[in-house]
Design a protein around this motif. Sequence first.
Motif, PDB file in Angstrom:
ATOM      1  N   ILE A 188       0.033  -6.825   3.702  1.00  0.00           N
ATOM      2  CA  ILE A 188      -0.242  -6.662   5.059  1.00  0.00           C
ATOM      3  C   ILE A 188      -1.573  -6.339   5.481  1.00  0.00           C
ATOM      4  CG2 ILE A 188       0.716  -5.653   7.050  1.00  0.00           C
ATOM      5  CD1 ILE A 188       2.794  -7.483   6.064  1.00  0.00           C
ATOM      6  N   CYS A 189      -1.944  -5.254   4.977  1.00  0.00           N
ATOM      7  CA  CYS A 189      -3.130  -4.275   5.800  1.00  0.00           C
ATOM      8  C   CYS A 189      -4.507  -4.478   4.554  1.00  0.00           C
ATOM      9  CB  CYS A 189      -2.782  -2.878   5.833  1.00  0.00           C
ATOM     10  SG  CYS A 189      -2.625  -2.007   4.310  1.00  0.00           S
ATOM     11  N   CYS A 217       0.819  -1.323   0.096  1.00  0.00           N
ATOM     12  CA  CYS A 217      -0.091   0.066  -0.005  1.00  0.00           C
ATOM     13  C   CYS A 217       0.757   1.139   0.088  1.00  0.00           C
ATOM     14  CB  CYS A 217      -0.832  -0.095   1.068  1.00  0.00           C
ATOM     15  SG  CYS A 217      -0.089  -0.037   2.615  1.00  0.00           S
ATOM     16  N   CYS A 255       3.443  -0.901   7.021  1.00  0.00           N
ATOM     17  CA  CYS A 255       3.397  -2.180   6.463  1.00  0.00           C
ATOM     18  C   CYS A 255       4.575  -2.517   6.064  1.00  0.00           C
ATOM     19  CB  CYS A 255       2.208  -1.940   5.173  1.00  0.00           C
ATOM     20  SG  CYS A 255       0.613  -1.831   5.936  1.00  0.00           S
ATOM     21  N   CYS A 298      -2.738  -4.839  -0.605  1.00  0.00           N
ATOM     22  CA  CYS A 298      -1.440  -4.686   0.215  1.00  0.00           C
ATOM     23  C   CYS A 298      -1.280  -5.951   1.067  1.00  0.00           C
ATOM     24  CB  CYS A 298      -1.724  -3.564   1.194  1.00  0.00           C
ATOM     25  SG  CYS A 298      -0.096  -3.611   2.369  1.00  0.00           S
ATOM     26  N   SER A 342       2.471   2.520   2.488  1.00  0.00           N
ATOM     27  CA  SER A 342       3.010   2.733   4.168  1.00  0.00           C
ATOM     28  C   SER A 342       4.360   2.391   4.676  1.00  0.00           C
ATOM     29  CB  SER A 342       1.527   2.534   4.934  1.00  0.00           C
ATOM     30  OG  SER A 342       1.797   1.206   5.566  1.00  0.00           O
TER      31      SER A 342
HETATM   32 ZN    ZN Z   1      -0.527  -1.830   3.597  1.00  0.00          ZN
END
Ligand code: ZN
Length: 480
Positions: free
Chosen positions: A465-466, A425, A430, A463, A427
Motif C-alpha cells: 500500500i504505502c 508495513c 495500510c 508494503c 500499520s
Molecule cells: Zn504500509
Amino acid sequence: MPGREEFNDWYNEIVERLELTDKRYPIKGMNVWRPYGWKLMRNIDSLIRHEFDSTGHDEVLFPLLIPKDQFAKEAEHIKGFDSEVYWITHAGLNKLDVPLLLRPTSETAMYPMFSLWVRAHTDLPLKIYQLVNTFRYETKQTRAFIRVREIHFFESHTCHVDFEDAERQVDEDTKILRRFAGKLCIPYLLCKRPDWDKFAGAFYTLGIDALMPNGKALQIGSIHQYKENFSRPYDIQYEDESGEHRYVHQTTFGMSERLVGTIIGIHSDDKGIIIPPAVAPYQLVIVPIISKKGAVEVMNAATKLRDEIASAGIRVHLDDRGLRPGNKYYHWEERGVPLRVEIGLRDIEKNSVVLVRRDTGEKSFVPRSGLITAIQAAMDAVEKNLWDMAEEKLKENILIVDSIDDVVISEDEDTASGIYSMPWCGSEECAHAIEEKTGLGLLGVPSNRGNPEYAGSYEGKKCAICGKGAISMVMAAKSM
Ligand code: ZN
C-alpha cells in the motif's frame, strides 16, 4: 471437482443426495445429521478425542444453558455475541427471573466453575475439552455444515500460571492441529487475525482457514490466547508458591462441523466425494461379483473376507444388495469410500481379490495372504495423495502480489480468484486500506506456527500500500 462457478449449487445438492444431512427439518439452519454424515462426524470427533486425551486434556460436559448475568461479565465478549444469542425467557408458565441463553460458545458457562476449581498453582495447568452443540442465530444465508444455527464442535479450554505457559499451550494446539488436519487431508492457513477481527475478549486469535473450490477462504477453526482477559472478570485466581494470589492465563482451541463441509468441498471429482481414510464411515466396501454359477460360494467367501478385514480394525462394509456390481461401484464411489474390494469365483480360485483405489481408480490383484497389509498401505497412499492434491490446489490459489494494484477482484459474488498474499508495513492504516480498496477481508499475518512459506517472503519487499519497508506478509481473501 466442480468448477468455481458450479461449486455452490453442486455443494448444496450433493450433501443431501449422498444422505449426509437433511435440510428439510422445519427450522432454518438446523439440519438433521443422517447416519452417513453422522458416522463421518463421529470419526472426526474420535480423532480429536484421541489427540486431546493423549496431550493431557480431560473431557467434560457443561450444561447447554447459561444464565444472563453470568454471560454478561466480560464486556467485549457479550458485545461480540449479543446479536446471535437464543434466549429462554419462560419455564412452563413462569417468566424466569434471570433469562437463560443457549451457549453460543462456552467461556461464560465454564469460567465461573473454573474460579471454584482453581485454588493453587498445583491445580495448574487445567486442560479440559468438550464436544457439544452450540447455537448462533446466523443472519447470513445458511449452508449445510458451513453456516448453520446449531453447530457441532469441539472446544478446549486451558488455564496456566503465566503468559509463557499459555503460549506453550498455543504451541501444543498448533501441533495437534497439524496432525489432525493431516489425517483429514485439509491443508490450511494459520494467520494471526487483525485486532479488529479477533475473537470477542481475546488477546489474540489465530484463525485457521481452508481454501474452497469457489476460490474463497473458509474459516474452519481458531486458537485464542486470552491472557487475563477472562480470568479477571470471572475471578479465576490461584495462590502461587510464595502465597500470592494471581490471575490465570487462558487459551482456547476450537473447530466445528465445517470440517465436514471442507472435506466434501476439497476432496471431490466428477464421480462424487472422496473421504480421507482416517475418518471415512467405511474405509473399504466389498462388492461380491455374483453370477449364476457359485453364488453361494462367492457370498460365503465375501462374508469371511469382511470378518477378517473387520477384525484387523478396518471399517468395512459388505454390499450384499441384489444390484449389479456396476451400480454398487457407482454408489460407493460417489459417497467417497476410499477402497473397494471385488471378489468373484475366479478370484476365489486364484486365492486373490481385486483392490481398487477411489482417488486414482488404480486396480491391483492382491493375494489373500497379504491382503490386510495391502489395504493398510493403500489407505496410507490415498491419504498422502489427497493431502498432496489439496496442498497443490491451495498453493496454486495463493496469489502473491507486490502491490495492491495487482489484486483482481471477481465481480461474481459467489466466487473469488483465490487468496492474496502481499508485503505489509505493519500499520493498521495500510491494513484497513487493503480491506477498503479490495473489498477482501484480512485473514491476517501468516503465523510461524503454521506454514508461513505458503504466503511467500516479505524480505526486501515494500508494503503493497504505502511502499515503506515490509515487516511481514499479510493475507486477504473473500470468505464463505
Ligand atoms: Zn504500509
